[in-house]
Design an enzyme around this catalytic site. Sequence first.
Site, PDB file in Angstrom:
ATOM      1  N   GLU A  16      -0.243   6.260  13.228  1.00 18.80           N
ATOM      2  CA  GLU A  16       0.093   7.619  12.619  1.00 18.80           C
ATOM      3  C   GLU A  16       0.076   8.780  13.387  1.00 18.80           C
ATOM      4  O   GLU A  16       0.849   9.191  13.428  1.00 18.80           O
ATOM      5  CB  GLU A  16      -0.420   7.465  11.352  1.00 18.80           C
ATOM      6  CG  GLU A  16      -0.027   6.583  10.174  1.00 18.80           C
ATOM      7  CD  GLU A  16      -1.252   6.978   8.920  1.00 18.80           C
ATOM      8  OE1 GLU A  16      -1.475   8.276   8.626  1.00 18.80           O
ATOM      9  OE2 GLU A  16      -2.740   6.532   8.955  1.00 18.80           O
ATOM     10  N   HIS A  38      -9.817   2.076   0.184  1.00 16.85           N
ATOM     11  CA  HIS A  38      -8.555   1.732   0.056  1.00 16.85           C
ATOM     12  C   HIS A  38      -7.928   1.354  -1.403  1.00 16.85           C
ATOM     13  O   HIS A  38      -8.549   0.255  -1.745  1.00 16.85           O
ATOM     14  CB  HIS A  38      -7.869   1.189   1.498  1.00 16.85           C
ATOM     15  CG  HIS A  38      -6.924   1.049   1.749  1.00 16.85           C
ATOM     16  ND1 HIS A  38      -5.790   1.402   0.716  1.00 16.85           N
ATOM     17  CD2 HIS A  38      -5.563   0.582   2.505  1.00 16.85           C
ATOM     18  CE1 HIS A  38      -4.158   1.073   1.041  1.00 16.85           C
ATOM     19  NE2 HIS A  38      -4.139   0.659   2.044  1.00 16.85           N
ATOM     20  N   LYS A  83      -9.178   7.775   2.714  1.00 14.67           N
ATOM     21  CA  LYS A  83     -10.074   6.710   2.086  1.00 14.67           C
ATOM     22  C   LYS A  83     -11.646   6.512   3.047  1.00 14.67           C
ATOM     23  O   LYS A  83     -12.421   5.312   2.493  1.00 14.67           O
ATOM     24  CB  LYS A  83      -8.541   5.799   3.635  1.00 14.67           C
ATOM     25  CG  LYS A  83      -7.633   5.446   2.092  1.00 14.67           C
ATOM     26  CD  LYS A  83      -6.564   3.894   3.245  1.00 14.67           C
ATOM     27  CE  LYS A  83      -4.911   4.612   2.246  1.00 14.67           C
ATOM     28  NZ  LYS A  83      -4.552   5.588   2.423  1.00 14.67           N
ATOM     29  N   PHE A 139       1.452  -2.957   3.953  1.00 10.54           N
ATOM     30  CA  PHE A 139       2.220  -4.755   4.321  1.00 10.54           C
ATOM     31  C   PHE A 139       3.924  -4.779   4.651  1.00 10.54           C
ATOM     32  O   PHE A 139       4.030  -3.845   3.285  1.00 10.54           O
ATOM     33  CB  PHE A 139       1.317  -5.626   3.917  1.00 10.54           C
ATOM     34  CG  PHE A 139      -0.183  -5.871   4.328  1.00 10.54           C
ATOM     35  CD1 PHE A 139      -0.613  -5.070   5.049  1.00 10.54           C
ATOM     36  CD2 PHE A 139      -0.617  -7.143   3.522  1.00 10.54           C
ATOM     37  CE1 PHE A 139      -1.553  -5.519   5.534  1.00 10.54           C
ATOM     38  CE2 PHE A 139      -1.310  -7.759   4.313  1.00 10.54           C
ATOM     39  CZ  PHE A 139      -2.668  -6.759   5.086  1.00 10.54           C
ATOM     40  N   HIS A 185      -2.547   7.995   5.761  1.00 10.90           N
ATOM     41  CA  HIS A 185      -2.583   6.940   5.124  1.00 10.90           C
ATOM     42  C   HIS A 185      -4.073   6.400   5.983  1.00 10.90           C
ATOM     43  O   HIS A 185      -4.837   6.174   4.863  1.00 10.90           O
ATOM     44  CB  HIS A 185      -1.999   5.738   5.449  1.00 10.90           C
ATOM     45  CG  HIS A 185      -1.940   5.022   5.363  1.00 10.90           C
ATOM     46  ND1 HIS A 185      -1.703   4.381   3.438  1.00 10.90           N
ATOM     47  CD2 HIS A 185      -2.000   3.342   5.557  1.00 10.90           C
ATOM     48  CE1 HIS A 185      -1.773   3.290   3.211  1.00 10.90           C
ATOM     49  NE2 HIS A 185      -1.757   2.597   4.060  1.00 10.90           N
ATOM     50  N   CYS A 208       0.942  -1.188   0.107  1.00 14.31           N
ATOM     51  CA  CYS A 208      -0.290  -0.094   0.196  1.00 14.31           C
ATOM     52  C   CYS A 208       0.402   1.574   0.152  1.00 14.31           C
ATOM     53  O   CYS A 208      -0.046   2.737   0.015  1.00 14.31           O
ATOM     54  CB  CYS A 208      -0.965   0.154   1.656  1.00 14.31           C
ATOM     55  SG  CYS A 208      -1.649  -1.472   1.178  1.00 14.31           S
TER      56      CYS A 208
END
Lengths: 328, 405
Positions: free
Chosen positions: B311, B335, B330, B393, B300, B167
């Site tokens: 975050e 996402h 998102k 990931f 994110h 991502c």
Amino acid sequence: MKLSIVSSGVVCSGGFGSDALFGKWAEANVSNATGNREHRVFLVNREAGELRRWEKEARLRRASPISYYLIEAANQALEQVPHLDRKRVGVVSAFFLGCLVYTIRFFHQITEEGRRSASPIIFPETVFNSPLSHVVSALGIGGPVYSQVGDTSCWSNALRTAQVWLMRGTADHVLVLGAEEFDPHQLDAFHAGGLFRQSLCVGEGAGAILLGREEVEGGASLLEVNDGFSFGDKKQAARAVQRCMENVPLDCAVMDTASGWMRPLAAHAIGNRRILLHVEGLSVEASTASCAWNTIRAAIMLAKGDEEKIAVPFWGLSQQCGIALCGR
Amino acid sequence: MSVKSQRKVAITGFGCVTALGKNLTETWDRLYQGHSARVPLTVIETEGCRVREGAQAELPNLKNLIEKELRRLSRASRLGLPAVGDALEQANLLDLDGRSKLPRLEMCVSTTACGMEKGEEFLRGVWSGQREGQAARVRHYQAQHQIREIQQYFGFVGPSMIVANACAGGGNAIGHASDLIRSGLADIVLTGGYEALCGLVFTGFDCLLSLAPEACRPFDQGRSGLMLGEGAGFLVLESEESAVRRGVKIAGFLAGYGHCTDVRHLTQPTQNGEMLERAMQMALQDAAMSADCIGYVNAHGTGTPLNDSAEAAAFTRVFGETMTRLSSTKAALGHTLGAAGAIEAILCLQALQSGQIPPQINLQNPEPLVANFLATRNELIEMEAAMSVNLGFGGSNAALIISRS
């Protein structure tokens, strides 16, 4: 930018370490997933101690075979340079098919048993960059990390990424890896794509080279990478292959790396340049792993003084071709 | 010896396709108004999944392709081609027939699932003994085939690099494109990312219990997961000299890039957010900017419990009291995995140009650490630069800084 090839690592069906490239490669007849055809394939011994020892790493316990191939090849290359600051090492890996085994297993599971029985353990291992994540975690590497995808030419692309990082000071050394794992469905896919029409032999494994800016006494260097000669069909491929070879001096030896339908096009483009015929195992098509093995073979020949310069082409089969010019 | 070039990297074209709109204008209008694209999914099979909603895009029309040709394309290509077209057109790189004016154009692209639905069809074909059409499925699955389709549709050739850093890949692709230009290895690079919804990945996130059963609520204390989406975002990056030479309008600059890997866990960030903090600090250093230059951060912000708290911790340390506005888009767009970094960089650019800040929608009880910074509706500010951050990931972290032209 001239870079030194500091060390290397190999995992192949011939064994472990760069000497394995020149020995006898284990082969087997394996049936495709449909069960209607057998093909000669060159598989890594997945039970070998060199791989199984990595099971002790918590992150690798459930990892796919490709993760084991990668970490063993990477570790071989790093162990040859004991005083390296691993926090300043970058890693870029090239994949054609990547985590094939777990991707197919996961999809088979949800297709056959229903989506509710999907395994949360397997799914993360299907992601392209999972193997490399395991490698950097287990080996304590702290520099930039890219997983790159494409056809076999992805290897030359990865070499170029290493060049950029070393030019820009993003890392002091870069480990470039190529790795593939075998699954019988690959035989069905290659058959569907017509790749077996030219007696192609499928293999698996990994290769690693460590690149650095420093001169290595008596060692081999990566002088130049020319890549990105893209093509969409065989006619365009013929032009791309010709252009790829244009900058290779006529007196430079060229490694025999073409497979499948690329062979006649490559032979034509290489023309009268001297061809370094492949040794037994190196005729195996393990995509990005093969590219790594061929680069390592060139580095070994250069270090021994067998040649002054060797061009190692990475012909690709569906995207683009590139070439690495290696010297002493 | 290393070369840290100060060559400036201009952004001269950008375009996107998202679940909120078939182009940037539609996407931005609905985003700024606070819409969410969440719907029951119809483009993939979700029977048996715990969650069956997400953000699916309406496919834009593609000129010059007949129905049969359209059917052959993967959904990923159907999303990517229009976004590329918008970016090239804005950068004045298309001729009147919609073909590239440059015969050779380098690409740096991100994806995680390639043309996965074709791969799924191939596997089903193997298991059911179907032979017809298998060659095309194999071909269209591969990421390089989507690249080839972009090259063929717009009529150019050239090197292509596909980064699959999960991502964070979209941020990495753009950052690497900028590195190529600053190294002098390229003058103009087409960069971005694409991602289409597919059964394998959706089921994967579902089985991880990562999908929000209801609205996706980034930075809310009651957040319960992410909303998967799809889309594509592409940008034309070029050296400032090249843009000036071509006489094309510069929309902004890619001023800084930082990236690093969190090795703690395959799918979870370190809870103090230290590696994201490192990526952001690297980007600030690369841009020669201090944190107070950043007027907006596109987080994110997946809406998963662990991601958002990591975050928030990182933002607090990097920006302290200087941070102005923050949101995760998102919650609205979904996402988009490998495309996320690219789409979100484009949204940062749009925020810089318009002064409009995308609001943080679906908030009920904001995370205390960032509560004062989360953007609300109808916010307008002037700023020098914006930052887009992504985690993925494998521990991938990427931060991009985009500055005004």
